[in-house]
Design a protein around this motif. Structure first.
Motif, PDB file in Angstrom:
ATOM      1  N   GLU A  73       0.831  -1.216   0.000  1.00 21.05           N
ATOM      2  CA  GLU A  73       0.000   0.000   0.000  1.00 21.05           C
ATOM      3  C   GLU A  73       0.859   1.257   0.000  1.00 21.05           C
ATOM      4  O   GLU A  73       0.551   2.222  -0.692  1.00 21.05           O
ATOM      5  CB  GLU A  73      -0.937   0.017   1.222  1.00 21.05           C
ATOM      6  CG  GLU A  73      -2.254  -0.667   0.994  1.00 21.05           C
ATOM      7  CD  GLU A  73      -3.019  -0.113  -0.187  1.00 21.05           C
ATOM      8  OE1 GLU A  73      -3.190   1.125  -0.317  1.00 21.05           O
ATOM      9  OE2 GLU A  73      -3.454  -0.926  -1.026  1.00 21.05           O
ATOM     10  N   ARG A  76       2.306   1.657  -3.485  1.00 18.41           N
ATOM     11  CA  ARG A  76       1.262   2.107  -4.423  1.00 18.41           C
ATOM     12  C   ARG A  76       0.977   3.591  -4.234  1.00 18.41           C
ATOM     13  O   ARG A  76       0.825   4.341  -5.211  1.00 18.41           O
ATOM     14  CB  ARG A  76      -0.010   1.293  -4.228  1.00 18.41           C
ATOM     15  CG  ARG A  76       0.092  -0.097  -4.798  1.00 18.41           C
ATOM     16  CD  ARG A  76      -1.084  -0.954  -4.469  1.00 18.41           C
ATOM     17  NE  ARG A  76      -2.332  -0.315  -4.823  1.00 18.41           N
ATOM     18  CZ  ARG A  76      -3.524  -0.866  -4.649  1.00 18.41           C
ATOM     19  NH1 ARG A  76      -3.628  -2.064  -4.122  1.00 18.41           N
ATOM     20  NH2 ARG A  76      -4.607  -0.239  -4.996  1.00 18.41           N
ATOM     21  N   THR A  77       0.907   4.035  -2.991  1.00 20.12           N
ATOM     22  CA  THR A  77       0.670   5.452  -2.701  1.00 20.12           C
ATOM     23  C   THR A  77       1.817   6.302  -3.230  1.00 20.12           C
ATOM     24  O   THR A  77       1.593   7.360  -3.831  1.00 20.12           O
ATOM     25  CB  THR A  77       0.513   5.666  -1.179  1.00 20.12           C
ATOM     26  OG1 THR A  77      -0.571   4.856  -0.716  1.00 20.12           O
ATOM     27  CG2 THR A  77       0.248   7.116  -0.851  1.00 20.12           C
ATOM     28  N   LEU A  80       1.479   6.540  -7.005  1.00 21.76           N
ATOM     29  CA  LEU A  80       0.366   7.408  -7.383  1.00 21.76           C
ATOM     30  C   LEU A  80       0.734   8.877  -7.206  1.00 21.76           C
ATOM     31  O   LEU A  80       0.439   9.710  -8.070  1.00 21.76           O
ATOM     32  CB  LEU A  80      -0.875   7.061  -6.567  1.00 21.76           C
ATOM     33  CG  LEU A  80      -2.162   7.765  -6.966  1.00 21.76           C
ATOM     34  CD1 LEU A  80      -2.518   7.458  -8.417  1.00 21.76           C
ATOM     35  CD2 LEU A  80      -3.292   7.364  -6.044  1.00 21.76           C
ATOM     36  N   LYS A  81       1.428   9.201  -6.120  1.00 23.80           N
ATOM     37  CA  LYS A  81       1.852  10.589  -5.895  1.00 23.80           C
ATOM     38  C   LYS A  81       2.862  11.026  -6.952  1.00 23.80           C
ATOM     39  O   LYS A  81       2.810  12.160  -7.435  1.00 23.80           O
ATOM     40  CB  LYS A  81       2.450  10.742  -4.496  1.00 23.80           C
ATOM     41  CG  LYS A  81       1.409  10.724  -3.403  1.00 23.80           C
ATOM     42  CD  LYS A  81       2.037  10.868  -2.038  1.00 23.80           C
ATOM     43  CE  LYS A  81       0.984  10.846  -0.958  1.00 23.80           C
ATOM     44  NZ  LYS A  81       1.591  10.951   0.392  1.00 23.80           N
ATOM     45  N   LEU A  83       3.116   9.808 -10.030  1.00 21.81           N
ATOM     46  CA  LEU A  83       2.357   9.935 -11.274  1.00 21.81           C
ATOM     47  C   LEU A  83       1.599  11.258 -11.301  1.00 21.81           C
ATOM     48  O   LEU A  83       1.625  11.988 -12.294  1.00 21.81           O
ATOM     49  CB  LEU A  83       1.391   8.760 -11.424  1.00 21.81           C
ATOM     50  CG  LEU A  83       0.535   8.731 -12.668  1.00 21.81           C
ATOM     51  CD1 LEU A  83       1.388   8.397 -13.882  1.00 21.81           C
ATOM     52  CD2 LEU A  83      -0.581   7.714 -12.521  1.00 21.81           C
ATOM     53  N   SER A  84       0.950  11.566 -10.193  1.00 18.05           N
ATOM     54  CA  SER A  84       0.179  12.795 -10.101  1.00 18.05           C
ATOM     55  C   SER A  84       1.072  14.024 -10.255  1.00 18.05           C
ATOM     56  O   SER A  84       0.739  14.951 -10.998  1.00 18.05           O
ATOM     57  CB  SER A  84      -0.547  12.841  -8.755  1.00 18.05           C
ATOM     58  OG  SER A  84      -1.230  14.058  -8.604  1.00 18.05           O
ATOM     59  N   GLY A  92      -6.101  15.849  -8.921  1.00 18.84           N
ATOM     60  CA  GLY A  92      -6.919  14.639  -8.882  1.00 18.84           C
ATOM     61  C   GLY A  92      -7.983  14.663  -9.965  1.00 18.84           C
ATOM     62  O   GLY A  92      -8.345  13.627 -10.522  1.00 18.84           O
ATOM     63  N   ILE A  95      -6.576  13.388 -13.140  1.00 14.13           N
ATOM     64  CA  ILE A  95      -6.394  11.935 -13.087  1.00 14.13           C
ATOM     65  C   ILE A  95      -7.719  11.237 -13.356  1.00 14.13           C
ATOM     66  O   ILE A  95      -7.798  10.320 -14.184  1.00 14.13           O
ATOM     67  CB  ILE A  95      -5.826  11.494 -11.720  1.00 14.13           C
ATOM     68  CG1 ILE A  95      -4.401  11.998 -11.559  1.00 14.13           C
ATOM     69  CG2 ILE A  95      -5.869   9.973 -11.575  1.00 14.13           C
ATOM     70  CD1 ILE A  95      -3.813  11.764 -10.186  1.00 14.13           C
TER      71      ILE A  95
END
Length: 157
Positions: A73, A76-77, A80-81, A83-84, A92, A95
Motif C-alpha cells: 500500500e 502504491r501510494t 500514485l503521488k 504519477l500525479s 486529482g 487523473i
C-alpha cells in the motif's frame, strides 16, 4: 521512511515478496513462476532491495530470512503521488478525467464512491510533429533518389 523507485525486475520480485511477507531464498525459488531466474540473480536483487530499504535480513544459522519492510500500500501510494506530480500537475480532477477518457473507470463506478459530478471527456489537440514529419517523410530526398535511379539506368543502357 523515504521510498525509492524500483526497476521493473525489482517490482516483479517485490510482488512475490509482498505475498510471502517473510521468506528464505529457497522459498522464492520455489514460488517464482517459470522461467525461474538463476539463484545468483535473485540473491543480487535481494541485496539491492535490502540496500534500498524494502527488505530486512535476519540471520538464522548460515542462512538469511528476509522480511518486507515497505508494505504494498505504501509503495502504491508513492507511485500514485509520483504519477500525479509528474504527469497531472497534482490534480486529482485530471487523473479522474484521464481514467474516464481511457475507459478505465465509468461514471457509475464514480457514483459508488459518492461522486455525482458529471465529467465530460476533454478533447485534446493532437500535437504537431513538424520536425518528425520532415525526418520521416523527406520530400527532397525522394527526388534525389529518383534522379540517382534514373542516372544509374541511363549508365547501364
Amino acid at each position: 521512511m523515504k521510498i525509492n523507485h524500483l526497476t521493473a525486475a525489482e517490482e516483479n520480485l517485490m510482488k512475490l515478496f509482498w505475498k510471502l511477507e517473510s521468506f528464505y531464498l529457497k522459498d522464492i525459488m520455489e514460488q517464482h513462476p517459470e522461467p525461474k531466474p538463476h539463484q545468483n540473480t535473485v540473491s543480487t536483487y535481494l541485496k539491492i532491495l535490502v540496500e534500498k530499504g524494502y527488505l530486512a535480513t535476519e540471520k538464522e544459522g548460515r542462512i538469511f530470512r528476509y522480511k518486507v519492510l515497505v508494505p504494498m500500500e505504501d509503495y502504491r501510494t508513492f507511485l500514485l503521488k509520483e504519477l500525479s506530480a509528474n504527469f497531472f500537475d497534482n490534480s486529482g480532477k485530471e487523473i479522474v478525467n484521464s481514467l474516464i477518457n481511457e475507459n478505465l473507470i465509468s461514471q457509475d463506478e464514480l457514483k459508488d464512491f459518492g461522486i455525482s459530478a458529471q465529467i465530460t471527456p476533454v478533447k485534446t489537440k493532437e500535437p504537431k510533429f513538424e520536425y518528425a514529419n520532415e525526418v520521416l517523410n523527406p520530400k527532397k530526398d525522394k527526388k534525389k533518389t529518383k534522379d540517382k535511379d534514373k542516372k544509374k539506368k541511363k549508365k547501364k543502357d
